[in-house]
Every structure is written in C-alpha cells, then in structure tokens.
Motif scaffolding. Structure first.
Motif, PDB file in Angstrom:
ATOM      1  N   PRO A  69       0.836  -1.207   0.000  1.00 44.23           N
ATOM      2  CA  PRO A  69       0.000   0.000   0.000  1.00 44.23           C
ATOM      3  C   PRO A  69       0.870   1.257   0.000  1.00 44.23           C
ATOM      4  CG  PRO A  69      -0.735  -1.545   1.686  1.00 44.23           C
ATOM      5  CD  PRO A  69       0.573  -2.058   1.151  1.00 44.23           C
ATOM      6  N   GLY A  70       0.408   2.272  -0.681  1.00 44.45           N
ATOM      7  CA  GLY A  70       1.126   3.537  -0.701  1.00 44.45           C
ATOM      8  C   GLY A  70       2.052   3.729  -1.885  1.00 44.45           C
ATOM      9  N   LEU A  71       2.270   2.686  -2.671  1.00 46.49           N
ATOM     10  CA  LEU A  71       3.109   2.846  -3.858  1.00 46.49           C
ATOM     11  C   LEU A  71       2.346   3.619  -4.923  1.00 46.49           C
ATOM     12  CD1 LEU A  71       4.609  -0.753  -4.273  1.00 46.49           C
ATOM     13  CD2 LEU A  71       5.812   1.284  -3.473  1.00 46.49           C
ATOM     14  N   THR A  72       3.065   4.406  -5.682  1.00 41.20           N
ATOM     15  CA  THR A  72       2.436   5.093  -6.807  1.00 41.20           C
ATOM     16  C   THR A  72       2.245   4.099  -7.946  1.00 41.20           C
ATOM     17  OG1 THR A  72       4.530   5.705  -7.844  1.00 41.20           O
ATOM     18  CG2 THR A  72       3.640   7.244  -6.187  1.00 41.20           C
ATOM     19  N   ASP A  73       1.408   4.470  -8.890  1.00 42.54           N
ATOM     20  CA  ASP A  73       1.215   3.614 -10.062  1.00 42.54           C
ATOM     21  C   ASP A  73       2.535   3.407 -10.789  1.00 42.54           C
ATOM     22  OD1 ASP A  73      -1.464   3.385  -9.521  1.00 42.54           O
ATOM     23  OD2 ASP A  73      -2.093   4.891 -11.004  1.00 42.54           O
ATOM     24  N   GLU A  74       3.349   4.444 -10.845  1.00 41.36           N
ATOM     25  CA  GLU A  74       4.659   4.346 -11.506  1.00 41.36           C
ATOM     26  C   GLU A  74       5.571   3.364 -10.777  1.00 41.36           C
ATOM     27  OE1 GLU A  74       8.425   7.289 -12.039  1.00 41.36           O
ATOM     28  OE2 GLU A  74       6.502   8.083 -12.771  1.00 41.36           O
ATOM     29  N   GLU A  75       5.596   3.416  -9.456  1.00 46.32           N
ATOM     30  CA  GLU A  75       6.422   2.495  -8.670  1.00 46.32           C
ATOM     31  C   GLU A  75       5.945   1.048  -8.842  1.00 46.32           C
ATOM     32  OE1 GLU A  75       7.845   5.246  -4.895  1.00 46.32           O
ATOM     33  OE2 GLU A  75       5.770   4.494  -4.947  1.00 46.32           O
ATOM     34  N   ARG A  76       4.633   0.844  -8.849  1.00 47.61           N
ATOM     35  CA  ARG A  76       4.083  -0.499  -9.066  1.00 47.61           C
ATOM     36  C   ARG A  76       4.463  -1.028 -10.446  1.00 47.61           C
ATOM     37  NH1 ARG A  76       0.689  -1.457  -4.920  1.00 47.61           N
ATOM     38  NH2 ARG A  76      -0.420   0.336  -4.118  1.00 47.61           N
ATOM     39  N   ALA A  77       4.328  -0.174 -11.451  1.00 45.53           N
ATOM     40  CA  ALA A  77       4.664  -0.578 -12.817  1.00 45.53           C
ATOM     41  C   ALA A  77       6.148  -0.922 -12.921  1.00 45.53           C
ATOM     42  CB  ALA A  77       4.303   0.527 -13.806  1.00 45.53           C
ATOM     43  N   GLU A  78       6.984  -0.139 -12.286  1.00 42.25           N
ATOM     44  CA  GLU A  78       8.425  -0.410 -12.305  1.00 42.25           C
ATOM     45  C   GLU A  78       8.737  -1.732 -11.617  1.00 42.25           C
ATOM     46  OE1 GLU A  78      12.624   1.493 -10.666  1.00 42.25           O
ATOM     47  OE2 GLU A  78      10.863   2.774 -10.826  1.00 42.25           O
ATOM     48  N   GLY A  79       8.122  -1.970 -10.464  1.00 46.85           N
ATOM     49  CA  GLY A  79       8.325  -3.229  -9.744  1.00 46.85           C
ATOM     50  C   GLY A  79       7.856  -4.421 -10.551  1.00 46.85           C
ATOM     51  N   ALA A  80       6.717  -4.281 -11.211  1.00 46.26           N
ATOM     52  CA  ALA A  80       6.195  -5.364 -12.043  1.00 46.26           C
ATOM     53  C   ALA A  80       7.099  -5.607 -13.245  1.00 46.26           C
ATOM     54  CB  ALA A  80       4.776  -5.038 -12.499  1.00 46.26           C
ATOM     55  N   ASP A  81       7.561  -4.535 -13.872  1.00 45.26           N
ATOM     56  CA  ASP A  81       8.459  -4.677 -15.027  1.00 45.26           C
ATOM     57  C   ASP A  81       9.760  -5.379 -14.641  1.00 45.26           C
ATOM     58  OD1 ASP A  81       6.629  -3.450 -16.689  1.00 45.26           O
ATOM     59  OD2 ASP A  81       7.636  -1.489 -16.656  1.00 45.26           O
ATOM     60  N   GLU A  82      10.314  -5.008 -13.496  1.00 51.32           N
ATOM     61  CA  GLU A  82      11.542  -5.658 -13.019  1.00 51.32           C
ATOM     62  C   GLU A  82      11.315  -7.154 -12.816  1.00 51.32           C
ATOM     63  OE1 GLU A  82      13.307  -1.878 -10.435  1.00 51.32           O
ATOM     64  OE2 GLU A  82      12.197  -3.471  -9.429  1.00 51.32           O
ATOM     65  N   LEU A  83      10.193  -7.488 -12.210  1.00 56.99           N
ATOM     66  CA  LEU A  83       9.881  -8.887 -11.942  1.00 56.99           C
ATOM     67  C   LEU A  83       9.683  -9.662 -13.237  1.00 56.99           C
ATOM     68  CD1 LEU A  83       9.334 -11.113  -9.932  1.00 56.99           C
ATOM     69  CD2 LEU A  83       6.975 -10.303  -9.775  1.00 56.99           C
ATOM     70  N   LEU A  84       8.958  -9.098 -14.177  1.00 52.44           N
ATOM     71  CA  LEU A  84       8.746  -9.773 -15.452  1.00 52.44           C
ATOM     72  C   LEU A  84      10.058 -10.005 -16.190  1.00 52.44           C
ATOM     73  CD1 LEU A  84       5.500  -8.024 -16.694  1.00 52.44           C
ATOM     74  CD2 LEU A  84       5.771 -10.407 -16.013  1.00 52.44           C
ATOM     75  N   ALA A  85      10.959  -9.046 -16.139  1.00 52.69           N
ATOM     76  CA  ALA A  85      12.257  -9.198 -16.799  1.00 52.69           C
ATOM     77  C   ALA A  85      13.034 -10.374 -16.195  1.00 52.69           C
ATOM     78  CB  ALA A  85      13.068  -7.916 -16.695  1.00 52.69           C
ATOM     79  N   VAL A  86      12.999 -10.496 -14.894  1.00 51.23           N
ATOM     80  CA  VAL A  86      13.703 -11.599 -14.229  1.00 51.23           C
ATOM     81  C   VAL A  86      13.056 -12.932 -14.569  1.00 51.23           C
ATOM     82  CG1 VAL A  86      14.218 -12.623 -11.975  1.00 51.23           C
ATOM     83  CG2 VAL A  86      14.596 -10.182 -12.345  1.00 51.23           C
ATOM     84  N   ILE A  87      11.740 -12.993 -14.522  1.00 51.38           N
ATOM     85  CA  ILE A  87      11.043 -14.237 -14.814  1.00 51.38           C
ATOM     86  C   ILE A  87      11.308 -14.666 -16.253  1.00 51.38           C
ATOM     87  CG2 ILE A  87       8.759 -15.283 -15.118  1.00 51.38           C
ATOM     88  CD1 ILE A  87       7.907 -13.639 -12.615  1.00 51.38           C
ATOM     89  N   ARG A  88      11.275 -13.726 -17.167  1.00 50.52           N
ATOM     90  CA  ARG A  88      11.554 -14.072 -18.575  1.00 50.52           C
ATOM     91  C   ARG A  88      12.976 -14.608 -18.734  1.00 50.52           C
ATOM     92  NH1 ARG A  88       8.373  -8.919 -20.112  1.00 50.52           N
ATOM     93  NH2 ARG A  88       6.358  -9.834 -20.637  1.00 50.52           N
ATOM     94  N   ARG A  89      13.904 -13.996 -18.063  1.00 51.57           N
ATOM     95  CA  ARG A  89      15.302 -14.454 -18.157  1.00 51.57           C
ATOM     96  C   ARG A  89      15.452 -15.830 -17.532  1.00 51.57           C
ATOM     97  NH1 ARG A  89      20.772 -11.115 -16.809  1.00 51.57           N
ATOM     98  NH2 ARG A  89      22.139 -12.726 -17.591  1.00 51.57           N
ATOM     99  N   TYR A  90      14.812 -16.052 -16.405  1.00 52.78           N
ATOM    100  CA  TYR A  90      14.908 -17.316 -15.675  1.00 52.78           C
ATOM    101  C   TYR A  90      14.275 -18.456 -16.465  1.00 52.78           C
ATOM    102  CZ  TYR A  90      14.623 -20.608 -11.793  1.00 52.78           C
ATOM    103  OH  TYR A  90      14.750 -21.711 -10.988  1.00 52.78           O
ATOM    104  N   SER A  91      13.213 -18.157 -17.201  1.00 54.52           N
ATOM    105  CA  SER A  91      12.494 -19.221 -17.896  1.00 54.52           C
ATOM    106  C   SER A  91      13.132 -19.628 -19.215  1.00 54.52           C
ATOM    107  CB  SER A  91      11.034 -18.813 -18.117  1.00 54.52           C
ATOM    108  OG  SER A  91      10.958 -17.713 -18.992  1.00 54.52           O
ATOM    109  N   LYS A  92      14.164 -18.960 -19.633  1.00 56.16           N
ATOM    110  CA  LYS A  92      14.828 -19.317 -20.902  1.00 56.16           C
ATOM    111  C   LYS A  92      15.673 -20.547 -20.740  1.00 56.16           C
ATOM    112  CE  LYS A  92      14.904 -14.925 -23.185  1.00 56.16           C
ATOM    113  NZ  LYS A  92      15.661 -13.959 -23.907  1.00 56.16           N
TER     114      LYS A  92
END
Length: 91
Positions: free
Chosen positions: A68-91
């Motif tokens: 709670p309290g994160l801005t939409d931009e902070e949430r989007a950045e956190g989600a993007d970081e996570l997706l990048a890691v998951i994509r790299r890990y799944s290769k």
C-alpha cells in the motif's frame, strides 16, 4: 534490495545450503559416482534454487508491487523488473 533485509539471514542460509549441495555434486563427480546419483543431487539443487527464487519473488511482490502507498509508476516499475527476471529465468 533493502526490502529483503528482514529475511536476509534465512536467504543466506538457503544459499549456503545450495553451495553445500553444489560441493556435493563436485565431490561425486570427482569420485566417479553413478550418473543417477549425480542427477538426483542436481535435481535437489534445482529444487532448492527454485525455492530461493520463489521466496525472493514473493518478497519483491510484497514490497515493490502490492505494498500500500506505492504510486502507479512504482508499481509498474516493480512489475516490469519482476517480469524481466522471470523471462530471463524461464529461458
């Protein structure tokens, strides 16, 4: 990774156990152990690494996406970081 500070002791302990498992694989390879034994050890390492990854992902989601309290931009950045890691890990 300041959000991992609370669980860092547990995470470090997991990493040390994984290091011990990797050392066991090396010992078995040097000792010319059966491939079945080595494969079982490697499978255990994979499971341990997956468990470590799960723990860190959960911490990241809680701190960088769902907190709670994160801005939409902070949430989007956190989600993007996570997706990048998951994509790299799944290769």
């Amino acid at each position: 990774m300041s959000h991992l500070k609370e669980s860092s002791g547990d995470l470090v302990a997991r990493v040390r156990r994984i290091a011990g498992q990797v050392s066991a694989v090396e010992r078995e390879l040097v000792a010319d152990a059966s491939c079945t034994k080595v494969l079982h050890l490697v499978a255990a390492i994979r499971g341990a690494v997956n468990g470590l990854m799960d723990e860190i992902i959960a911490d990241h989601v809680e701190a960088q996406v769902a907190r709670p309290g994160l801005t939409d931009e902070e949430r989007a950045e956190g989600a993007d970081e996570l997706l990048a890691v998951i994509r790299r890990y799944s290769k």
